[in-house]
Design a protein around this motif. Structure first.
Motif, mmCIF file in Angstrom:
data_model
loop_
_atom_site.group_PDB
_atom_site.id
_atom_site.type_symbol
_atom_site.label_atom_id
_atom_site.label_comp_id
_atom_site.label_asym_id
_atom_site.label_seq_id
_atom_site.Cartn_x
_atom_site.Cartn_y
_atom_site.Cartn_z
ATOM 1 N N ASP A 105 -3.952 -2.802 8.335
ATOM 2 C CA ASP A 105 -5.104 -2.249 8.089
ATOM 3 C C ASP A 105 -5.688 -0.986 8.579
ATOM 4 O O ASP A 105 -6.016 0.049 7.683
ATOM 5 C CB ASP A 105 -6.460 -3.113 8.518
ATOM 6 N N ARG A 141 0.757 -1.334 0.065
ATOM 7 C CA ARG A 141 -0.041 -0.043 0.135
ATOM 8 C C ARG A 141 0.814 1.099 0.086
ATOM 9 O O ARG A 141 1.315 1.722 1.165
ATOM 10 C CB ARG A 141 -1.016 -0.244 1.083
ATOM 11 N N ASP A 201 -5.828 3.157 6.686
ATOM 12 C CA ASP A 201 -6.743 4.114 6.130
ATOM 13 C C ASP A 201 -6.209 5.525 6.704
ATOM 14 O O ASP A 201 -6.595 6.569 6.026
ATOM 15 C CB ASP A 201 -7.921 3.858 7.262
HETATM 16 MN MN MN Z 1 -9.076 -1.451 5.578
#
Ligand code: MN
Ligand code: IPM
Length: 359
Positions: free
Chosen positions: A249, A104, A253
């Motif tokens: 996770d 990411r 964000d």
């Molecule tokens: Mn997520």
């Protein structure tokens, strides 16, 4: 001529309209660089569930296995199917195809406004490597004596040596590669070993062991709570961050916001050995209330396509996509509502497409 077969799962909510943009950009890149892309679309998701009683056919993985890559729009519509059921579609692919790296990038492009007033393209430029197959997402546990005063739930995280070692090694290899491009050559270990005295202490041990074989790469260690603070206060101090499934996770964000919002953040679910296809997706949700309106920002999707091209080895095409994205964002003439504009999803896609073809 190279040819790639791509499975497309538009999914729910705005998934259909952003998948159209994904295909548009793939086709433009293929046309420009002389390779072929064949797409097959699958209608799995919440509507499929309402008809068939399951999110996807039982042989989903057998079907997907033969493709070179997978593009996923977005999954979930809580008005139709509870999230913890609908999201199994994605989690089954991540685990079933051993996509143990969730890659990411968190990069603020010029022309994009971050809600963080101190953010600049120079300071917001890091990559989070999130473990993607085990840890807190191991789905190990149960709910017992539910509905009684003695009810209890157990959910046990699993951290294997293999699982930790391979994702950390990937992070160090990436830091080494980025160092050649002028980055710091640093991996930050996102941990919580002060409180999680088994799992994260073990995670740290494996990190230290892997770090040992990369003497050219600097290391840093941050407890996840403090790390969120530093991501806001001093984002320029990060290069590559390696995190467990749940921590990764959460911090991505936050990262998405730093880079301008969910409309910009993309992720690759990667099986580095290429034994199985990898999956690329914008990391935003399905936003059912915007479905069919053509208003969402397709840049996250286009970024997912860029990552897919890179993974397929079409590096030049990926580079062209990135240049086109940067050019459209810098000019700021065509932008969706989240950027303060009034253009449609497809207008932005068309503009990026035009830039790719004329580059
Ligand atoms: Mn997520
Ligand atoms: C993500 C999402 C998923 C996750 C959900 C949809 C299961 O939030 O890709 O970050 O938690 O991994």
């Amino acid at each position: 001529m190279a040819s790639y077969s791509i499975a497309v799962i538009p999914g729910d909510g705005v998934g259909k309209e952003i998948s159209d943009e994904a295909l548009k950009i793939c086709s433009a890149a293929a046309q420009k660089h002389g390779f072929a892309m064949e797409f097959q679309t699958f209608d799995w998701g919440c509507d499929y569930y309402l008809t068939h009683g399951r999110m996807n056919p039982d042989d989903m993985l057998d079907t997907l296995k033969t493709f070179d890559s997978i593009f996923l729009g977005c999954i979930g519509d809580a008005n139709k199917v509870p999230d913890h059921i609908s999201l199994t579609l994605l989690l089954k692919i991540r685990k079933g195809f051993d996509q143990y790296v969730n890659l990411r990038p968190i990069k603020l492009y010029p022309g994009v406004e971050s809600p963080l007033k101190t953010a600049t393209p120079e300071t917001i430029d890091m990559v989070v490597i999130r473990e993607n197959t085990e840890g807190e997402y191991a789905a190990n546990g149960g709910i017992f004596k539910a509905g009684t005063p003695d009810g209890f739930a157990l959910q046990t995280a699993i951290f294997t040596y293999k699982g930790c070692e391979r994702v950390m090694r990937y992070a160090f290899e990436l830091a080494r590669q980025r160092k050649k491009d002028g980055y710091a050559g640093q991996v930050t270990n996102c941990t919580k070993s002060n409180a999680l005295n088994y799992s994260m202490v073990y995670w740290d041990t494996v990190f230290d062991e892997v770090a040992h074989s990369y003497p050219d790469i600097k290391t840093d260690k941050a407890l996840v709570d403090a790390l969120t603070m530093w991501m806001v206060k001093n984002p320029g101090s990060f290069d590559v961050v390696v995190a467990s499934n749940l921590f990764g996770d959460i911090i991505t964000d936050l990262g998405a916001m730093l880079q301008g919002g969910m409309g910009f953040a993309a992720g690759g679910n990667i099986n580095p050995e290429k034994t199985y296809p990898s999956l690329f997706e914008p990391i935003h949700g399905s936003a059912p209330k915007y479905a069919g309106k053509g208003v969402v920002n397709p840049i996250a999707t286009i970024e997912a396509v860029r990552m897919m091209l890179e993974h397929l080895g079409e590096t030049k095409a990926a580079g062209d996509v990135q240049k086109a994205v940067i050019s459209v964002l810098t000019e700021g003439k065509v932008k969706t509502a989240d950027m303060g504009g009034s253009h449609k999803t497809s207008d932005v896609g068309d503009e990026v497409r035009r830039k790719i073809l004329e580059s």
